[in-house]
Structure formats: structure tokens, C-alpha cells
Design an enzyme around this catalytic site. Structure first.
Site, PDB file in Angstrom:
ATOM      1  N   TYR A   6      -1.811  -5.160  -5.490  1.00 56.56           N
ATOM      2  CA  TYR A   6      -1.470  -5.780  -4.483  1.00 56.56           C
ATOM      3  C   TYR A   6      -2.494  -6.607  -3.842  1.00 56.56           C
ATOM      4  O   TYR A   6      -3.650  -6.157  -3.636  1.00 56.56           O
ATOM      5  CB  TYR A   6      -1.116  -4.838  -3.187  1.00 56.56           C
ATOM      6  CG  TYR A   6       0.111  -4.160  -3.240  1.00 56.56           C
ATOM      7  CD1 TYR A   6       1.421  -5.027  -3.591  1.00 56.56           C
ATOM      8  CD2 TYR A   6       0.288  -2.946  -3.292  1.00 56.56           C
ATOM      9  CE1 TYR A   6       2.593  -4.513  -3.324  1.00 56.56           C
ATOM     10  CE2 TYR A   6       1.569  -2.255  -3.425  1.00 56.56           C
ATOM     11  CZ  TYR A   6       2.808  -3.309  -3.418  1.00 56.56           C
ATOM     12  OH  TYR A   6       3.909  -2.645  -3.449  1.00 56.56           O
TER      13      TYR A   6
ATOM     14  N   HIS B  79      11.310  -3.477  -8.310  1.00 55.61           N
ATOM     15  CA  HIS B  79      10.582  -2.407  -7.431  1.00 55.61           C
ATOM     16  C   HIS B  79      11.192  -1.164  -7.234  1.00 55.61           C
ATOM     17  O   HIS B  79      11.310  -0.585  -5.961  1.00 55.61           O
ATOM     18  CB  HIS B  79      10.198  -3.152  -6.229  1.00 55.61           C
ATOM     19  CG  HIS B  79       8.716  -2.557  -5.584  1.00 55.61           C
ATOM     20  ND1 HIS B  79       7.594  -3.442  -5.340  1.00 55.61           N
ATOM     21  CD2 HIS B  79       8.584  -1.600  -5.267  1.00 55.61           C
ATOM     22  CE1 HIS B  79       6.570  -2.911  -4.785  1.00 55.61           C
ATOM     23  NE2 HIS B  79       7.124  -1.506  -4.536  1.00 55.61           N
TER      24      HIS B  79
ATOM     25  N   ASP C 236       6.639  -8.995  -6.372  1.00 60.52           N
ATOM     26  CA  ASP C 236       8.050  -8.955  -5.510  1.00 60.52           C
ATOM     27  C   ASP C 236       8.185  -8.323  -4.105  1.00 60.52           C
ATOM     28  O   ASP C 236       8.895  -7.702  -3.439  1.00 60.52           O
ATOM     29  CB  ASP C 236       9.006  -8.061  -6.427  1.00 60.52           C
ATOM     30  CG  ASP C 236       8.326  -6.550  -6.717  1.00 60.52           C
ATOM     31  OD1 ASP C 236       7.594  -6.129  -6.070  1.00 60.52           O
ATOM     32  OD2 ASP C 236       9.071  -5.773  -7.453  1.00 60.52           O
TER      33      ASP C 236
HETATM   34  O1  173 Z   1       7.256   0.967  -2.925  1.00 61.53           O
HETATM   35  C1  173 Z   1       6.427   1.127  -2.234  1.00 61.53           C
HETATM   36  O2  173 Z   1       6.643   2.024  -1.366  1.00 61.53           O
HETATM   37  C2  173 Z   1       5.299   0.337  -2.159  1.00 61.53           C
HETATM   38  O3  173 Z   1       4.924  -0.522  -3.134  1.00 61.53           O
HETATM   39  C3  173 Z   1       4.247   0.412  -1.206  1.00 61.53           C
HETATM   40  C4  173 Z   1       3.676  -0.799  -0.775  1.00 61.53           C
HETATM   41  C5  173 Z   1       2.869  -0.544   0.562  1.00 61.53           C
HETATM   42  C6  173 Z   1       2.359   0.566   0.910  1.00 61.53           C
HETATM   43  C7  173 Z   1       2.709   1.641   0.303  1.00 61.53           C
HETATM   44  C8  173 Z   1       3.573   1.765  -0.575  1.00 61.53           C
END
Ligand code: 173
Length: 498
Positions: free
Chosen positions: A238, A356, A266
């Protein structure tokens, strides 16, 4: 050296305007942080003056508090022998859940990946099930991910010698015992105290590749350290608004031997997963009053911890990524051929055709459906052949059977990502569950490749499937256990108790 505090010292600071907590044997003054806590102040106030470790642990990677709280708020070690144990009240509901957990079937009775999911639904803590299983809005894409595989049928070949069948292959040049990798999923400790390490251990045993998530419950280094020599791991990224943080994370991953960087594209904003959101409302204690919260924590666990993700990420950043790392770069979450083509033209090494797990834009199409148009267009416009070593196509979402994987391989994928099924496997049976899930997939590959008349992965060709219905969304779906039973009816807002 800070003085060692006693439990009593800490217990005095148990109010909103004077709030200390203990985590992993250290005290912290979180008074000024309460309204900034992404998970809201209520949950901290519940542990004001007390040891919050058990609540903190599953949701936060290990050094979260040390990294985020100013150092003058770090109060030093606490003598844990003097700390009163927080009495965990076991509700009747929780007692019943624990009984159900003890009544899990023997692993030998688990026959397929659906079984893990159905047991998980019955025995996991409600919050964890809500977080893992939830998907965006009406969860239409979540179901479609699975249903899309029903629209592709086989054209098997006969009278080929299938005495020996071999479903091993390579992903980004690295050997794997099957054309599957363990996809990144956040917050593994919600499901099992060892979290992501369950996946690392089972992956080592089966020579499959694990993609380490940015938001794992275990620290990145713990997951790397748990790997066997030579075990291949990828990293899901991320991208932080602060690019220096991202640069540090990426270069650390490369230095620790990670073999591929999967950049999530995404999720500029996290989808609304209403099952998760409802759970948060219900778990709150209405007796704790909060007025000044700066964070809207009504949005569920995932949204609460995702505010660092940069919605400004763009194609322009790809050049920068290439300048900071030599790892192969793959975009995770591509949903149409135009973007796959741009990724190819940008000199990246592949794309994951993914929505996702249905957790982002509802009514986005399944990865399998997108695969068909990506292959057609990259063939026509760039003369590529698939599967392709230099520009690899991956698909994830809804995969529960080796037949699902074989369909994607036939249509041009190099490999397929599997996420939730492995979480359900470790949430119910730990690393042994993941081991069993992988063993089940091996068994399914052996049988299905024989029945297809394909002795090796290279023999799985486009002519072995009939996918002409893939784009038509209104076809009858045969009765299906996952669709009819594990997927849940959506809930609605409830009347208040009076
Ligand atoms: O899909 C999710 O839950 C995910 O990618 C996510 C994103 C940020 C924080 C926790 C989970």
C-alpha cells in the site's frame, strides 16, 4: 533508564483527560492521542489504566504504538507482576462459540476449501468473520468472482498418457509446486494468534509463494525470519502518502530478499464493507461516552487503519518505483485491458487482474472475465503470447478449486492468487489447516489434469476451455454450496432495544 512502574501507578491514570495504557509490558500516555486513534477513543478508554495488550495485538503490527506516539509519551517498563489482570468477561455467546470451536471436525474430514469456510463461519469470533468475509456494498462482485468460474467449461482431451502429471510451474521465474500463490490478506491475528506465520510455515512445506501484506498483524521481519532458506516471498504494497516511508519499506523488502513487489492499485479509498461496519457498531460499549472524536470510526476495522494510503498514486509514480528498486513490479487490481496495456507499456513485469476479493468497487467484473479481454487485446495490439514470461498475468478472487485455477491457466494466466480460503484454514486449524488446504489442492490438480488429458501445465491450452459465455452475466448458475450457504444474506439496520 526509566523507572519501572507498578500496575498501581498506571491504574491511577484511568480517565479521558488522563489516560495511560500498558502494551507489551510498557506504559504509554495516550491522553492526547485518544481522539486521533484511527480505531476510535472508546476502545482505548475501555483499557484506561490497564493492560490493553490482548485487544491491541491482533489489529496492530508490533511496533505501531512506538512508531506513532511521540517519544515523550513513552513512560517506560511496567512490572507486570503488579498489574491486575484485566478480567475478560466471557459472554454466553462467546462460551457457545468456544464450544462450537471444540466441536470442529477432524482435519481428515475436511474434503475441500469450502469446508474450511463453512467451519470458519461457525467457529470464528464474529468480528473476525465479519472482517474477512465482508465485501463492498451489496457483495455482488464478491459472488460474481466465484460464479464467473461457472461460465467456463472444459473441453478435455483423451488417450494421452497421463501416468505422470506435473502441475509445478514458475512465477516471475521462481519455482512453485502449483500455479497458485498465497495472496495478501490483512490482520491475520484476528483469525489465529500466529497470524500470517501460519501461511509462511505451510508455504515452506509445499513450496508455494506467499505474498506478504503491508497490513499484516505480524511484522514484516517476523514473516521474513520465519521463512526457510530459499523460500520465496513477494510483498504487497500500500503506497503511503509519505513517499519516504514507502521508499524505506520497499528498499527494506528488497534488501530482505523479497522477489516481487505487488503494488495495490484498486484501493485509493477503501470500499464500504457493511458487515464489518455493523459489527463495529454492535461491539461498542454505549456506557463509554465520546464527544470529540476526530476520526469517524463507524466504518469498520479496515477503513480505520487505512487512512495512510495515498489516493494520489498515479502512472507518473511508476518511474519513481523503478528508480528505487530492482524488484519486479506488478500492479495488483487491474480491471480492464486498457490499464493492462499501459502497465506493459510502462515496462512493468505483470498485472494481477483482481477486484480485491469484491471488497472495493461493487459491480467490477471478475478477474477471470478481465483476463479474456486482456489476453485478446495484448495479443492483437502488442503481439504478445500468453502465458508470457516477461509480462505475467495473474488472477485472483473466488478461487476455491483446482478446476478454477486450470480454467485461468488455460485462458492465459501464469498463476492464480488465493486469499480468503487460507485465512479460513488457519482460523480453524492453524498452520496444519493451511497445509491441508494445499494438500487438497495438490490432490485436485492431479486428478483434474489427468481427466483433462494435460500431463503438464504447458499442456493446458486455450482450446481446453469453452469460455464463450464469460461476458454474459445472465446465465443460470448451477446449485452451489459456496453461493447458497457460506455467502450470507446481507443484514439491515436494526431497531434499538427499548
Ligand atoms: O481488503 C482489505 O481489508 C484491505 O486491503 C485492508 C486495507 C486497509 C486496512 C486493512 C485492510
Amino acid at each position: 533508564m526509566a523507572k519501572v512502574l507498578s500496575g498501581k501507578d498506571v491504574a491511577l491514570h484511568n480517565k479521558r483527560d488522563d489516560c495511560w495504557i500498558i502494551i507489551h509490558g510498557k506504559a504509554y500516555d495516550v491522553t492526547d492521542f485518544l481522539d486521533d486513534h484511527p480505531g476510535g477513543s472508546k476502545i482505548i478508554l475501555k483499557y484506561a489504566g490497564k493492560d490493553a495488550t490482548a485487544e491491541y495485538e491482533p489489529i496492530h503490527p508490533p511496533n505501531t504504538i512506538d512508531a506513532n506516539l511521540p517519544s515523550e509519551k513513552h513512560l517506560g517498563p511496567v512490572d507486570l507482576d503488579t498489574v491486575e489482570k484485566v478480567e475478560i468477561q466471557i459472554t454466553d455467546k462467546e462460551k457457545e462459540r468456544q464450544e462450537r470451536f471444540s466441536a470442529r471436525p477432524l482435519l481428515s474430514e475436511i474434503l475441500n476449501l469450502h469446508d474450511f469456510e463453512s467451519i470458519a463461519k461457525q467457529v470464528m469470533p464474529e468480528k473476525a468473520w465479519a472482517y474477512y468475509s465482508s465485501a463492498a456494498d451489496d457483495e455482488i462482485t464478491n459472488r460474481e468472482n466465484h460464479a464467473a468460474y461457472h461460465r467456463v467449461w472444459f473441453r478435455p482431451r483423451i488417450l494421452r498418457d497421463v501416468t505422470e502429471v506435473d502441475w509445478s510451474t514458475t512465477i516471475l521465474g521462481h519455482k512453485t509446486s502449483m500455479p497458485i500463490y498465497i495472496s495478501a490478506t490483512a490482520l491475520g491475528k484476528l483469525g489465529h494468534p500466529d497470524g500470517e506465520l501460519n501461511l509462511t510455515r505451510a508455504a515452506a512445506k509445499h513450496d508455494v509463494i506467499q505474498m506478504i501484506p503491508t497490513l499484516a498483524s505480524c511484522s514484516f521481519d517476523e514473516i521474513i525470519d520465519a521463512a526457510q532458506p530459499g523460500q520465496v516471498q513477494f510483498f504487497q504494497l500500500y503506497v503511503n502518502k509519505d513517499r519516504n516511508i514507502t521508499k524505506r519499506i520497499v528498499q527494506h523488502a528488497e534488501q530482505r530478499g523479497v522477489k516481487g513487489l505487488f503494488i495495490t492499485v484498486d484501493a485509493p479509498q477503501l470500499g464500504r464493507r457493511e458487515k464489518d461496519m455493523r459489527m463495529k457498531f454492535e461491539a461498542d460499549d454505549p456506557k463509554i461516552v465520546t464527544e470529540n472524536e476526530k476520526v469517524d470510526r463507524s466504518q469498520g476495522a479496515a477503513r480505520a487503519i487505512s487512512s495512510f494510503i495515498d489516493p494520489g498514486l498515479s502512472w507518473k509514480d511508476m518511474k519513481w518505483f523503478k528508480s528505487i528498486t530492482k524488484m519486479p513490479l506488478i500492479l495488483k487490481g487491474v480491471q480492464c485491458w486498457e490499464d493492462a496495456l499501459m502497465a506493459y507499456d510502462a515496462g512493468l513485469q505483470g498485472v494481477v487482474l483482481s477486484n480485491h476479493g469484491g471488497r472495493q468497487l461493487d459491480f467490477s467484473r471478475s478477474g477471470l472475465e478481465v483476463l479474456v479481454e486482456v489476453v485478446d487485446n495484448l495479443k492483437a495490439k502488442r503481439g504478445l503470447k500468453f502465458p508470457n514470461e516477461k509480462f505475467q498475468l495473474f488472477v485472483d478472487g473466488g478461487v476455491r478449486r483446482a478446476t478454477d485455477v486450470l480454467k485461468a491457466i488455460a485462458l492465459g494466466a501464469n498463476a492464480v492468487g488465493v486469499g480468503r480460503p487460507f485465512i479460513y484454514a488457519f482460523s480453524t486449524y492453524g498452520a496444519e489447516g493451511v497445509d491441508k488446504a494445499l494438500q487438497i489442492l495438490h490432490d485436485e490438480f492431479a486428478m483434474n489434469m489427468r481427466l483433462l488429458g494435460a500431463p503438464t501445465i504447458k499442456d493446458i491450452v486455450p482450446e481446453m476451455v469453452d469460455a464463450h459465455n464469460i461476458h454474459s452475466h445472465v446465465v443460470a448458475v448451477p446449485g452451489d454450496r459456496l453461493y447458497d450457504s457460506n455467502y450470507e444474506s446481507l443484514q439491515y439496520a436494526k431497531l434499538q432495544e427499548v
